[in-house]
Design an enzyme around this catalytic site. Structure first.
Site, PDB file in Angstrom:
ATOM      1  NE  ARG A  21     -58.273 -56.241 -22.519  1.00 14.34           N
ATOM      2  CZ  ARG A  21     -58.473 -57.289 -21.740  1.00 14.34           C
ATOM      3  NH1 ARG A  21     -57.529 -57.700 -20.911  1.00 14.34           N
ATOM      4  NH2 ARG A  21     -59.623 -57.926 -21.763  1.00 14.34           N
ATOM      5  NE  ARG A  73     -57.494 -50.910 -16.867  1.00 21.21           N
ATOM      6  CZ  ARG A  73     -58.342 -51.672 -16.173  1.00 21.21           C
ATOM      7  NH1 ARG A  73     -58.795 -51.247 -15.007  1.00 21.21           N
ATOM      8  NH2 ARG A  73     -58.697 -52.860 -16.629  1.00 21.21           N
ATOM      9  NE  ARG A 110     -59.875 -45.046 -18.034  1.00 24.32           N
ATOM     10  CZ  ARG A 110     -60.374 -46.256 -17.943  1.00 24.32           C
ATOM     11  NH1 ARG A 110     -59.688 -47.288 -18.417  1.00 24.32           N
ATOM     12  NH2 ARG A 110     -61.539 -46.472 -17.394  1.00 24.32           N
ATOM     13  CG  ASP A 118     -64.359 -51.402 -25.728  1.00 27.35           C
ATOM     14  OD1 ASP A 118     -65.488 -51.941 -25.871  1.00 27.35           O
ATOM     15  OD2 ASP A 118     -63.595 -51.711 -24.806  1.00 27.35           O
ATOM     16  CE1 TYR A 145     -68.814 -57.567 -22.276  1.00 22.57           C
ATOM     17  CE2 TYR A 145     -68.313 -58.438 -24.450  1.00 22.57           C
ATOM     18  CZ  TYR A 145     -67.947 -58.200 -23.146  1.00 22.57           C
ATOM     19  OH  TYR A 145     -66.708 -58.595 -22.691  1.00 22.57           O
TER      20      TYR A 145
END
Length: 372
Positions: free
Chosen positions: A42, A46, A55, A92, A169
């Site tokens: 990652r 963020r 973003r 992702d 998921y």
């Protein structure tokens, strides 16, 4: 089932620039390097203000992922700040379930959600075929663009989620604290679970091969939730399918070998089994002591990891001390790629990442031949 990506449309040509920093690739193949290479899971995210700006421009996370130019931009952002030894595609792991019609969306503060869930065998049977060049071309377009923009500076890593992790998921409809639905499906409907995992495996193979064809120089399989399973279940429902994927991956591109990394979070108890799966390297989380891991797998694979991401909230002294401990534990010699034990968290100060990267390079030089 999924269709093989058209090699003729995205094949990187022979005019691509020579790779100027191949430290990461050399370490994966346990070749001599001057210092331990480092990248972060990652690493585009963020914690960087410039990422948050892009973003915001994109509107939402999936719009960012599906815009190759913006995905390229955020992939390159950390490389402008830090002397990292590899770039990793910004995307992702859930792009495949989304392409399968599950309706992926993200809720701020809650993570990924799916509009459709898998709960029965019929749900599995209804999963549509995936054509990579039709349904996931935004990913391969991003890979090609990133490779061009990197201009031979560092290698590019492609990735996918493991079949088991993607299945959790798809069954849960998002993340979960106990994964009750996924485990219940596994134990009560093992045949249907295997069918789901087989379908995912076929698409993942095509997806990773498409990324390699488009320019990825290494690939990683993220088995984020493999550590939730019992030893028997891990071998049958997770590792078995990663092994199948590895066996079918394209392992040569642009005249050099393409390494494969598998990372099972919470999977340190199965390192010997993982080392037999055919991967080039194993990722470790912070719960596994890297020196002992090296003793267990020997020279079969390289090891990647494994600083606790929370250490990056600490002082410079603590960060350097922890990095020094991990380097000392691994010891002299080749086959170590420094990384976090999981993804970097959003609140980490960017300056601490700089301390981290610089310290790895500085402190690791003593463990490598100075004439390399």
């Amino acid at each position: 089932m999924a269709q093989i990506y058209d090699d003729q449309t995205k094949e990187i040509n022979s005019e691509m620039p020579v790779l100027r920093n191949d430290r990461f690739l050399k370490a994966l193949f346990r070749e001599p390097v001057d210092k331990t290479p480092v990248w972060l899971m990652r690493q585009a995210g963020r914690y960087l203000p410039e990422y948050r700006e892009v973003r915001s421009e994109a509107g939402d996370f999936m719009s960012l992922c599906k815009n190759p130019k913006l995905a390229c931009e955020v992939t390159l952002q950390p490389l402008r700040r830090y002397e990292l030894d590899a770039a990793i595609l910004f995307s992702d792991i859930l792009t495949i379930p989304d392409a399968m019609g599950q309706g992926l969306y993200f809720v701020e503060g809650e993570g990924p959600k799916f509009r459709k869930v898998i709960r029965t065998g019929k749900d599995v049977e209804k999963i549509p075929d995936v054509n990579i060049s039709r349904d996931l071309t935004y990913v391969t377009d991003a890979v090609s663009l990133i490779r061009r923009e990197l201009d031979g500076s560092v290698p590019l890593i492609g990735f996918a989620g493991s079949p088991w992790t993607l299945a959790t998921y798809m069954i849960e409809g998002g993340s979960s604290k106990d994964f009750r639905e996924a485990k219940q499906f596994l134990y009560n409907h093992p045949t249907d679970m295997h069918l789901l995992l087989e379908k995912l495996t076929v698409v993942i193979v095509d997806y990773l091969n498409a990324q390699i064809t488009a320019g990825a120089q290494a690939v990683q399989i993220f088995d984020t939730w493999g550590g939730l399973l019992t030893s028997a279940a891990y071998q049958e429902f997770s590792l078995k399918y990663m092994r199948k994927i590895i066996k079918k991956l394209r392992r040569q591109s642009e005249g050099r070998a393409v390494p494969v990394i598998i990372f099972t979070k919470g999977g340190g108890q199965w390192l010997e089994l993982q080392a037999e799966a055919g991967a080039t390297a194993l990722g470790l989380d912070w719960s596994t002591e890297i020196g002992r891991a090296r003793g267990r797998v020997g020279t079969k694979v390289a090891l990647q990891g494994n600083l606790d991401p929370s250490i990056l909230y600490a002082t410079e002294e603590v960060i350097r001390s922890e990095i020094g401990s991990i380097l000392s534990s691994f010891g002299a010699g080749e086959g170590h790629i420094f990384n976090l034990g999981h993804g970097i968290t959003p609140g980490v100060p960017p300056e601490n990442v700089g301390i981290f990267v610089e310290a790895v390079h500085e402190l690791s030089a003593q463990y490598h031949d100075e004439n390399t």
